[in-house]
Design an enzyme around this catalytic site. Structure first.
Site, mmCIF file in Angstrom:
data_model
loop_
_atom_site.group_PDB
_atom_site.id
_atom_site.type_symbol
_atom_site.label_atom_id
_atom_site.label_comp_id
_atom_site.label_asym_id
_atom_site.label_seq_id
_atom_site.Cartn_x
_atom_site.Cartn_y
_atom_site.Cartn_z
ATOM 1 N N ASN A 9 43.095 51.592 48.600
ATOM 2 C CA ASN A 9 43.182 50.308 47.898
ATOM 3 C C ASN A 9 42.691 49.220 48.838
ATOM 4 O OD1 ASN A 9 43.871 47.914 46.650
ATOM 5 N ND2 ASN A 9 46.002 48.451 46.282
ATOM 6 N N ARG A 92 40.927 52.102 44.082
ATOM 7 C CA ARG A 92 40.997 50.857 43.339
ATOM 8 C C ARG A 92 39.606 50.232 43.329
ATOM 9 N NH1 ARG A 92 42.718 44.991 45.589
ATOM 10 N NH2 ARG A 92 42.761 43.850 43.631
ATOM 11 N N HIS A 181 43.541 42.425 39.079
ATOM 12 C CA HIS A 181 44.895 42.825 39.508
ATOM 13 C C HIS A 181 45.622 43.584 38.401
ATOM 14 C CE1 HIS A 181 44.747 39.138 42.382
ATOM 15 N NE2 HIS A 181 44.340 40.224 43.021
ATOM 16 N N ARG A 239 39.842 31.641 48.456
ATOM 17 C CA ARG A 239 39.151 31.238 47.239
ATOM 18 C C ARG A 239 39.804 29.997 46.641
ATOM 19 N NH1 ARG A 239 39.560 37.045 44.615
ATOM 20 N NH2 ARG A 239 40.869 37.360 46.434
ATOM 21 N N LEU A 281 50.248 33.140 54.494
ATOM 22 C CA LEU A 281 51.292 32.192 54.133
ATOM 23 C C LEU A 281 52.380 32.109 55.195
ATOM 24 C CD1 LEU A 281 52.154 30.256 51.819
ATOM 25 C CD2 LEU A 281 53.612 32.098 50.976
ATOM 26 N N GLU A 382 50.632 49.429 43.747
ATOM 27 C CA GLU A 382 49.358 49.760 43.134
ATOM 28 C C GLU A 382 48.930 51.178 43.488
ATOM 29 O OE1 GLU A 382 46.652 45.874 42.998
ATOM 30 O OE2 GLU A 382 47.711 46.067 44.911
#
Length: 400
Positions: A9, A92, A181, A239, A281, A382
């Protein structure tokens, strides 16, 4: 049928991998490479209860993939001479365009289409294809399988799917909302579904280096913040998210930017990086706590943009029953969740501050007992979702 499935992924700044025994869903090993493309890249690996970190420095996705492949190759994955090893590799793939609406075995034609669609997902599809090519060389006997992010969003109705542009462009060029996603949004919804009725209205917030919001009604995606490419909507790591397209013309016609320079600016130099100089973050929160006004503003802007989408999707679905936070920032940042849910009483969203700040771990409700809307933190997986879909396809393959 028992099968050993490797999942790769590749995200815009990360690479996750997991080797599983299916259908038992037992994990043999797993890991993630993070902060790729920066000076502080690292790889976390977990095998048989043992964990370790490796510094990757300024490694890119290719170098991280090569190291993961080395780890997999060094493992004793075959316990007997007649054990074929890895049966399938699930990949993915972010953009499937209109060509792919379901999980697909990789062929030369499929690789050609993934490469063609790289123009619409330049941060992802080239990396996804790179993983496929490497896995083909390392595991030539394994079935290579592509699981597309866009597939879950094929249920979005035309009123939300189409742009207000000449109809001919939609019909001939396929310019429309594809959504991304999808593997993550489907996984977290399926985790929550047993606690809801069949027609529940859910907003799923995937908040990582890439961010998106999905409106889900009756188990189907009905609207999504990303569109033709994974570039609009929420503020992301590099982005910009939503932007007045007139700015692009101003950059090119007045300021002299080339098309490539604008593409780089909006995809790789904007978002949290453009606002703060950081993409992670955790770094931004630390700087904000220390009084950095740019980082404080970036967090406010990010939370504000998310709140706007919550309001829009609640209106679109005529109500809201559950709000879900997932992915790296959504799962680990209690501060961001608090900022998103603050002063949302008009929608019946009432966060329990104590539950919100409890240490992360597993699926957990964080809504106040008086909240009309359930609020959940559900770590996405995922890789497991990709493994499930890969196994389902493998089961359907004709035996030789």
């Amino acid at each position: 049928m028992k099968a050993r499935i490797l999942v790769l992924n590749a995200g815009s700044s990360s690479l996750k991998f997991q080797l599983l025994n299916m259908p038992d869903e037992d994990t043999i090993c797993k890991g993630t490479a993070e902060r790729l493309g920066t000076e502080n890249g690292f790889l976390f690996v977990e095998i048989g209860g043992k964990e370790w970190n490796e510094e990757l420095g300024a490694a890119d996705h290719k170098q991280a993939l090569e190291r993961v492949a080395q780890i997999i190759s060094e493992m004793e994955v075959s316990q007997a001479a007649d054990d074929p090893g890895i049966h399938a590799v699930g990949h993915r793939v972010v953009h499937g365009g209109s060509e792919f609406s379901s999980t697909t075995a990789v062929t030369e034609s499929v690789k050609k289409q993934i490469r063609k669609l790289s123009a619409l997902a330049p941060l992802h599809n080239p990396l996804n294809l790179q993983g496929i090519l490497l896995a083909e060389s390392l595991f030539p006997e394994a079935l290579q399988v592509a699981v597309f992010d866009t597939a879950f969003h094929r249920s979005i109705p035309d009123r939300a799917r189409f742009y207000a542009i000449p109809k001919a462009l939609t019909e001939s060029e396929g310019i429309q909302v594809y959504g991304f996603h999808g593997t993550s949004h489907k996984y977290v919804y399926d985790q929550l579904a047993p606690k809801l009725n069949k027609e529940s209205r859910v907003i799923s917030l995937h908040l990582g280096n890439g961010c998106s919001a999905t409106a889900i009604q009756g188990g189907k995606s009905v609207d999504h913040s990303l569109g033709f490419t994974p570039s609009n909507g929420l503020i992301m790591g590099t982005r910009s998210g939503d932007i007045d397209f007139g700015i692009i013309f101003y950059l090119t016609e007045t300021l002299g930017y080339s098309q490539d320079a604008v593409n780089t600016l909006l995809n790789k130099e904007s978002g949290l990086l453009g606002l703060t100089g950081y993409t992670d973050l955790r770094d931004i929160q630390q700087a904000a706590a220390g009084g950095d006004s740019s980082c404080q503003l970036a967090m406010e802007m990010m939370a504000y943009r998310i709140r706007k989408y919550i309001g829009a999707y609640t209106a679109a679905m005529n109500g809201l029953d559950a709000l879900v936070f997932t992915a790296g920032m959504g799962t680990h940042s209690a501060e961001l969740r608090q900022m998103v849910c603050a002063d949302m009483d008009v929608f019946g969203i009432h966060l329990d501050q104590t539950l919100n700040t409890l240490p992360s771990g597993g699926n957990r409700a964080i809504h106040h007992e008086d909240s009309r809307v359930q609020i959940w933190v559900i770590p996405t997986d995922e890789e497991l979702e990709i493994a499930r879909q890969t196994y389902d396809l493998l089961e359907g393959e004709p035996s030789e």
